[in-house]
Design a protein around this motif. Sequence first.
Motif, PDB file in Angstrom:
ATOM      1  N   UNK A 170      -9.392 -55.405  42.196  1.00  0.00           N
ATOM      2  CA  UNK A 170      -9.657 -54.013  42.584  1.00  0.00           C
ATOM      3  C   UNK A 170     -11.102 -53.620  42.300  1.00  0.00           C
ATOM      4  N   UNK A 171     -11.632 -54.098  41.186  1.00  0.00           N
ATOM      5  CA  UNK A 171     -13.027 -53.802  40.858  1.00  0.00           C
ATOM      6  C   UNK A 171     -13.949 -54.333  41.942  1.00  0.00           C
ATOM      7  N   UNK A 172     -13.676 -55.536  42.439  1.00  0.00           N
ATOM      8  CA  UNK A 172     -14.483 -56.094  43.505  1.00  0.00           C
ATOM      9  C   UNK A 172     -14.323 -55.347  44.815  1.00  0.00           C
ATOM     10  N   UNK A 173     -13.100 -54.964  45.158  1.00  0.00           N
ATOM     11  CA  UNK A 173     -12.846 -54.255  46.406  1.00  0.00           C
ATOM     12  C   UNK A 173     -13.468 -52.861  46.403  1.00  0.00           C
ATOM     13  N   UNK A 174     -13.573 -52.252  45.229  1.00  0.00           N
ATOM     14  CA  UNK A 174     -14.138 -50.905  45.133  1.00  0.00           C
ATOM     15  C   UNK A 174     -15.635 -50.891  45.428  1.00  0.00           C
ATOM     16  N   UNK A 175     -16.315 -52.004  45.184  1.00  0.00           N
ATOM     17  CA  UNK A 175     -17.755 -52.121  45.438  1.00  0.00           C
ATOM     18  C   UNK A 175     -18.548 -50.992  44.779  1.00  0.00           C
ATOM     19  N   UNK A 176     -18.118 -50.609  43.573  1.00  0.00           N
ATOM     20  CA  UNK A 176     -18.826 -49.595  42.808  1.00  0.00           C
ATOM     21  C   UNK A 176     -18.523 -48.168  43.180  1.00  0.00           C
ATOM     22  N   UNK A 177     -17.682 -47.956  44.192  1.00  0.00           N
ATOM     23  CA  UNK A 177     -17.371 -46.607  44.662  1.00  0.00           C
ATOM     24  C   UNK A 177     -16.169 -46.030  43.913  1.00  0.00           C
ATOM     25  N   UNK A 178     -15.951 -44.706  43.978  1.00  0.00           N
ATOM     26  CA  UNK A 178     -14.835 -44.080  43.272  1.00  0.00           C
ATOM     27  C   UNK A 178     -13.486 -44.615  43.741  1.00  0.00           C
ATOM     28  N   UNK A 179     -12.533 -44.646  42.811  1.00  0.00           N
ATOM     29  CA  UNK A 179     -11.188 -45.178  43.051  1.00  0.00           C
ATOM     30  C   UNK A 179     -10.164 -44.078  42.820  1.00  0.00           C
ATOM     31  N   UNK A 180      -9.173 -44.002  43.711  1.00  0.00           N
ATOM     32  CA  UNK A 180      -8.046 -43.094  43.559  1.00  0.00           C
ATOM     33  C   UNK A 180      -6.778 -43.930  43.501  1.00  0.00           C
ATOM     34  N   UNK A 181      -5.982 -43.746  42.449  1.00  0.00           N
ATOM     35  CA  UNK A 181      -4.720 -44.478  42.339  1.00  0.00           C
ATOM     36  C   UNK A 181      -3.544 -43.537  42.569  1.00  0.00           C
ATOM     37  N   UNK A 182      -2.748 -43.822  43.599  1.00  0.00           N
ATOM     38  CA  UNK A 182      -1.481 -43.141  43.811  1.00  0.00           C
ATOM     39  C   UNK A 182      -0.456 -43.744  42.850  1.00  0.00           C
ATOM     40  N   UNK A 183       0.299 -42.894  42.159  1.00  0.00           N
ATOM     41  CA  UNK A 183       1.254 -43.395  41.177  1.00  0.00           C
ATOM     42  C   UNK A 183       0.525 -44.028  40.008  1.00  0.00           C
ATOM     43  N   UNK A 184      -0.417 -43.282  39.432  1.00  0.00           N
ATOM     44  CA  UNK A 184      -1.273 -43.829  38.373  1.00  0.00           C
ATOM     45  C   UNK A 184      -0.494 -44.158  37.106  1.00  0.00           C
ATOM     46  N   UNK A 185       0.651 -43.507  36.918  1.00  0.00           N
ATOM     47  CA  UNK A 185       1.519 -43.825  35.790  1.00  0.00           C
ATOM     48  C   UNK A 185       0.854 -43.642  34.451  1.00  0.00           C
ATOM     49  N   UNK A 186       1.008 -44.653  33.590  1.00  0.00           N
ATOM     50  CA  UNK A 186       0.448 -44.582  32.242  1.00  0.00           C
ATOM     51  C   UNK A 186      -0.921 -45.234  32.142  1.00  0.00           C
ATOM     52  N   UNK A 187      -1.495 -45.629  33.281  1.00  0.00           N
ATOM     53  CA  UNK A 187      -2.880 -46.084  33.288  1.00  0.00           C
ATOM     54  C   UNK A 187      -3.106 -47.570  33.141  1.00  0.00           C
ATOM     55  N   UNK A 188      -2.115 -48.405  33.441  1.00  0.00           N
ATOM     56  CA  UNK A 188      -2.269 -49.852  33.290  1.00  0.00           C
ATOM     57  C   UNK A 188      -3.480 -50.381  34.048  1.00  0.00           C
ATOM     58  N   UNK A 189      -3.717 -49.899  35.247  1.00  0.00           N
ATOM     59  CA  UNK A 189      -4.867 -50.330  36.044  1.00  0.00           C
ATOM     60  C   UNK A 189      -6.042 -49.364  35.924  1.00  0.00           C
TER      61      UNK A 189
END
Length: 247
Positions: A38-57
Motif C-alpha cells: 500500500x505504501x508503494x501504491x500510494x506514491x506518497x499521496x494521502x490515503x483513505x481507508x474504508x473500514x479503518x477498524x482498529x488501525x492495523x494498516x
Amino acid sequence: MGQVFDPAAYGRAIADVYDDIYVTTMADRATESAVDRLHGLAEGLPVLEFGIGTGRLALPLAARGLTVAGVEGSAEMVRELRAKPGGDRIPVAVGDFAATRVEGEFGLVVLAINTIFALPSQEAQVDCFRNAAAHLRPGGRFVVETWIPDLAAFRNGTALRLLSLSEDRVFAEAARLSRADQMMYTTKVNLTSGGLRLLPANHRYAWPAELDLMARLAGMELEHRWADWDTAPFTDDSRAHVSVYRL
C-alpha cells in the motif's frame, strides 16, 4: 426485503476482542506485506481507508509518513484505534463507507480484509466503488482485498470449519449459504478458558468479475490482481485476491 443495514453492528459486537482475535493471530508477515504494498501504491499521496477498524494498516502507514484518514461504521472500533499510540492523530468519520464522504482528495483508497462483502447488496457495493472513485484524484487507485467464494465447501447449504487451534483457544466458524442471494451468514465461535463468545456476521459475496464491473461503473479499470499482498500470481487455485483499480 432483508433487514435494514446497520454499519455499526459488526464493530459494536466485536470491537473489544477484535485485536485479540484477529490482529494478534494474523501473521506479522501478512500485515507487513500489505503495508509495504500500500505504501508503494500510494506514491506518497494521502490515503483513505474504508473500514479503518482498529488501525492495523492505517497506523503503520501513518508511521511511514503518509497522510491517512478513515471511514468506520463503528464508534467502538474507533475508540480502540484512539487508544493506540498515534491513533488520536488519524481523522476518522463514523458512518457507512458506501456513502460517507470526507474532505480531501486521495491518491489511494483501501478496503481490506474482506470488508467489501460486509455491504448487504450489490447496490451498496456499487455505491462503495462510486464513493471510492469520488475521493480519488485523477489516476488514483482503489485497492480491494477479499476472499474467493468456495461454494464447494458447503454441504446442503451449511459448513463448519476450524479457523485456528491452540492450547488456549479454539476458533471456528459455522456458515449458512444462500446461493440465490449470494449471501453467506456466519457465526464465529471463540472459545477460551475465559468463556465462549459468538461473533455473527453476514457477507454478500461477489466474484472478481462482478467487482471489476462495479469498478467500470465507477469509472475505474483493473490495474493489478494478485493472490496476496506479496503479488503472487492470481490463478484458478487462488482463494483470495488483492485487486487494484485505477481511476
